[in-house]
Design an enzyme around this catalytic site. Structure first.
Site, PDB file in Angstrom:
ATOM      1  N   GLU A   1       0.757  -1.064  -0.058  1.00  0.00           N
ATOM      2  CA  GLU A   1       0.178  -0.115  -0.054  1.00  0.00           C
ATOM      3  C   GLU A   1       1.119   1.397  -0.121  1.00  0.00           C
ATOM      4  OE1 GLU A   1      -3.709   1.974   2.576  1.00  0.00           O
ATOM      5  OE2 GLU A   1      -2.576   0.070   3.363  1.00  0.00           O
TER       6      GLU A   1
ATOM      7  N   ASP B   1      -6.533   9.094   9.703  1.00  0.00           N
ATOM      8  CA  ASP B   1      -5.070   8.751  10.132  1.00  0.00           C
ATOM      9  C   ASP B   1      -4.897   9.284  11.579  1.00  0.00           C
ATOM     10  OD1 ASP B   1      -4.489   7.016   8.049  1.00  0.00           O
ATOM     11  OD2 ASP B   1      -4.386   8.646   6.655  1.00  0.00           O
TER      12      ASP B   1
ATOM     13  N   TYR C   1     -11.594  -4.259   2.887  1.00  0.00           N
ATOM     14  CA  TYR C   1     -10.803  -3.680   3.930  1.00  0.00           C
ATOM     15  C   TYR C   1     -11.754  -3.533   5.197  1.00  0.00           C
ATOM     16  CZ  TYR C   1      -6.920  -0.965   5.860  1.00  0.00           C
ATOM     17  OH  TYR C   1      -5.859  -0.319   6.842  1.00  0.00           O
TER      18      TYR C   1
END
Length: 246
Positions: free
Chosen positions: A37, A48, A160
């Site tokens: 990734e 994040d 995911y």
């Protein structure tokens, strides 16, 4: 994109984090990564945590751009799939069709856009498919069953599974919600299901793989790079994750 039958390992690197950042890509491949990734840094990475934010800030301070990162990737040969991870702002600023063609031109075959909900993904999904890029969708522990089924049907490459409600980051333990979510997703799709967000150690990777088809490891590796670990150092870390997954 992700091999069936084994447990997949997808390590992450922020594009442009160091002058030799593609050496980390090659080190990951050498250590047994099934795919890699590549983070395309964005100034406001809302999902994040501190580590990836710091990695993005460092890359941007070095002058990293999407074009520059893709140019760097075009100069190396990698034998495993490359997956771009970035935010919708960058995708729509260029236009989904142009953006996805640029990815494909650099050898990237997957795309993760964590702030793109499934019911707003049609334009990006079509553009990605036209460019030969798999748009990988995210599922969260609170995603209801009907929406989970839609994510499973519309994702490409793999699904995911976000291990917990919150941001990315290193964790001392793997949240129990990860296993429950992986089981729910696997019930509605034939695609591989990979757990990410908080998978930090070989032991946690092995635990995650008991219910999922593999793991994505990001913050733990970027913390090592931020602290000065070389590509050879991080290759050892990825090799340990690989050994734990079998």
């Amino acid at each position: 994109m992700i091999p069936y039958g084994g447990k997949a390992l997808v390590p992450y690197v922020t594009g442009g984090i160091t002058a030799d950042w593609t050496s980390y890509v090659l080190a990951y491949e050498a250590a047994g990564a099934d795919a890699i990734e590549i983070g395309l840094p964005f100034s406001d990475p809302m999902l994040d945590g501190v580590t990836i934010q710091q990695a993005s800030d460092r890359a941007l301070a070095r002058g990293a751009t999407v074009d520059g990162i893709l140019a760097d990737l075009s100069e190396i040969k990698v034998g495993v799939p490359l997956i771009a991870m970035t935010y919708a702002n960058l995708v729509f600023r260029a236009g989904p069709a142009v953006f996805c063609r640029r990815l494909a031109g650099a050898g990237i075959t997957g795309l993760i856009v964590p702030d793109l909900p499934v019911d707003e993904a049609a334009a990006v999904s079509a553009a990605a498919a036209d460019a030969g890029v798999a748009l990988i969708l995210l599922a969260a522990p609170v995603t209801p069953d009907d929406r989970l089924a839609e994510i499973g049907a519309r994702s490409r490459g793999f699904v995911y599974a976000v291990s917990l409600m919150g941001t990315t980051g290193e964790r001392d333990t793997l949240d129990a919600s990860a296993s429950r979510l992986a089981t729910r997703v696997k019930a509605v799709t034939d695609l591989p299901v990979l757990i990410g967000f908080g998978v930090s150690t070989p032991a946690q990777a092995a635990t995650a793989a008991e219910s999922a088809d593999g793991v994505v490891v990001a913050s733990a590796l970027m913390r090592r790079v931020l602290d000065g670990a070389t590509p050879d150092d991080v290759r050892t870390d990825v090799a340990a994750l690989r050994a734990a997954l079998g």
